[in-house]
Design a protein around this motif. Structure first.
Motif, PDB file in Angstrom:
ATOM      1  N   VAL A 169       0.840  -1.199   0.000  1.00 42.42           N
ATOM      2  CA  VAL A 169       0.000   0.000   0.000  1.00 42.42           C
ATOM      3  C   VAL A 169       0.877   1.252   0.000  1.00 42.42           C
ATOM      4  N   LEU A 170       0.585   2.164  -0.918  1.00 45.55           N
ATOM      5  CA  LEU A 170       1.295   3.440  -0.999  1.00 45.55           C
ATOM      6  C   LEU A 170       0.353   4.549  -0.549  1.00 45.55           C
ATOM      7  N   LEU A 192       4.802   5.875   7.768  1.00 41.67           N
ATOM      8  CA  LEU A 192       5.962   4.977   7.784  1.00 41.67           C
ATOM      9  C   LEU A 192       5.929   4.058   9.004  1.00 41.67           C
ATOM     10  N   GLU A 193       5.572   4.607  10.146  1.00 42.79           N
ATOM     11  CA  GLU A 193       5.516   3.761  11.349  1.00 42.79           C
ATOM     12  C   GLU A 193       4.443   2.696  11.220  1.00 42.79           C
ATOM     13  N   GLY A 194       3.427   2.968  10.398  1.00 47.24           N
ATOM     14  CA  GLY A 194       2.379   1.970  10.169  1.00 47.24           C
ATOM     15  C   GLY A 194       2.803   0.856   9.225  1.00 47.24           C
ATOM     16  N   ARG A 241      11.126   2.738   1.885  1.00 43.70           N
ATOM     17  CA  ARG A 241       9.686   2.874   1.607  1.00 43.70           C
ATOM     18  C   ARG A 241       9.282   4.319   1.293  1.00 43.70           C
ATOM     19  N   LEU A 242      10.191   5.099   0.737  1.00 47.43           N
ATOM     20  CA  LEU A 242       9.859   6.467   0.323  1.00 47.43           C
ATOM     21  C   LEU A 242       9.928   6.608  -1.185  1.00 47.43           C
ATOM     22  N   LEU A 243       8.960   7.320  -1.749  1.00 43.07           N
ATOM     23  CA  LEU A 243       8.936   7.626  -3.177  1.00 43.07           C
ATOM     24  C   LEU A 243       8.755   9.128  -3.342  1.00 43.07           C
ATOM     25  N   VAL A 244       9.178   9.659  -4.493  1.00 43.26           N
ATOM     26  CA  VAL A 244       8.860  11.046  -4.831  1.00 43.26           C
ATOM     27  C   VAL A 244       8.167  11.075  -6.180  1.00 43.26           C
ATOM     28  N   ASN A 245       7.228  12.000  -6.336  1.00 42.58           N
ATOM     29  CA  ASN A 245       6.498  12.096  -7.592  1.00 42.58           C
ATOM     30  C   ASN A 245       6.142  13.534  -7.892  1.00 42.58           C
ATOM     31  N   SER A 246       5.722  13.776  -9.135  1.00 46.66           N
ATOM     32  CA  SER A 246       5.369  15.122  -9.556  1.00 46.66           C
ATOM     33  C   SER A 246       3.864  15.369  -9.503  1.00 46.66           C
TER      34      SER A 246
END
Lengths: 271, 84
Positions: free
Chosen positions: A166-167, A180-182, A212-217
């Motif tokens: 899940v994101l 993130l803690e979840g 578990r980190l992503l970046v997007n526009s």
């Protein structure tokens, strides 16, 4: 550096933008279903939209060597209409086995209403029955903190959900930690004024690490910058971060997350 | 794993940008002062005041705390209220 934009609405961008993205090093885009700027009148409207997302956009992206993936849902804004939402949710399974369809998204909340929560839960139920990944929109501005907490309440109450699939997108400084803690993935959206900047996203990578980190526009029909992920890459370089760390966030992490979808087939560039 | 800049390095790289942003804030507040009518009492001017006071607080997490100034409250009983 090659990168993947995990959240961008190319249906609302011109073909020139695909060319620009390709020149910037973008090799893949993930496009969730979203609000077009007006409320669609029928489920038939969504059928045509899903056809565009699953058939035409991958072709258009392919003209520039970009691999296109998509997610399907009725977005949170239009979810206020529960009758329409149920018609759309009933139709989604017809598209789930198409190439490049990664799961259900971008579902979520908008103004944090009861109807929105009902439709969110019904999307979750569909995702659990069809074993889909989930991409979640968290609300804008003053609604974000409350809405994110409500979303996390609903997710954590459902024991069927594999949190690693899940994101939770559009996180900011006040919502990233509980996500993130979840045990969920967190997406940082580099969108002017109403969301995050490349500098603040770089701060969050420094504080929380790249896991578990992503970046997007989230490039869309509003004032937005589809090349924002490239801005993040530059900001990280200016701060002296190693190429391996940057590549992890903008390339390896999207591959790891999307790789959990049965319809994710990615041809890595030959380097 | 992540590179750690010194405070000196951060200041060198960001001083002009921070200065520009503070000027933007100041100019915006001046515009509000110059505008006609009474200060609106819809809560937003107070939010701006509270947020700006937090800037002068000792850290950490000023950005997070300022985000919460501009956020609606979360009520953990919402599911009961919504019957969801």
């Amino acid at each position: 550096m090659y990168y993947i934009d995990p959240h961008i609405h190319m249906v609302s961008r011109t073909t020139d933008d695909y060319e620009t993205l390709a020149k910037m090093g973008c090799v893949g885009v993930s496009e969730p279903a979203f609000w077009a700027g007006y409320d669609r009148g029928s489920a038939a409207g969504f059928r045509d939209y899903f056809e565009q997302l699953t058939a035409f956009e991958p072709k258009r992206a392919g003209w520039f060597g970009i691999q296109h993936y998509t997610w399907l849902c009725i977005n949170a804004k239009e979810a206020e209409n529960v009758v329409l939402a149920r018609d759309v949710i009933a139709m989604i399974p017809q598209f789930l086995d198409r190439p490049g369809v990664l799961g259900i998204g971008e579902i979520g909340l908008n103004k944090n209403t009861r109807n929105e929560a009902i439709v969110f839960l019904e999307h979750i139920d569909l995702a659990m029955k069809t074993n889909e990944q989930i991409l979640i929109h968290t609300p804008h501005l003053e609604d974000k903190y409350q809405g994110t907490r409500m979303i996390l309440d609903m997710l954590t109450a459902d024991s069927r959900i594999d949190r690693s699939r899940v994101l939770v997108d559009h996180v900011e400084e006040h919502t990233i930690r509980p996500v993130l803690e979840g045990g969920f993935w967190a997406g940082m959206t580099l969108y002017p004024v109403s969301k995050c900047t490349p500098q603040r996203a770089a701060d969050m990578v420094e504080i929380y690490g790249p896991e578990r980190l992503l970046v997007n526009s989230a490039g869309d029909w509003g004032p937005s910058k589809p090349t924002a992920v490239a801005d993040f890459i530059l900001e990280m370089r200016k701060r002296g971060h190693p190429e391996g760390l940057i590549r992890r966030v903008v390339y390896d992490n999207p591959l790891e997350f999307f790789g959990q979808s049965r319809n994710f087939a990615f041809a890595a560039p030959d380097v | 794993m992540t590179a750690k800049r010194t405070k000196q390095a951060v200041l060198e790289q960001e001083f002009l940008s921070l200065r520009a942003k503070i000027l933007e804030l100041a100019a915006g507040l001046d515009r509000l002062d110059r505008a006609a009518g009474q200060r609106p009492d819809d809560g937003r001017p107070d939010q701006l005041d509270r947020a700006m006071r937090l800037l002068l607080d000792a850290g950490p997490a000023r950005a997070e705390r300022i985000q919460l100034v501009f956020s609606r409250d979360y009520d953990e009983t919402w599911r009961l209220q919504f019957s969801v």
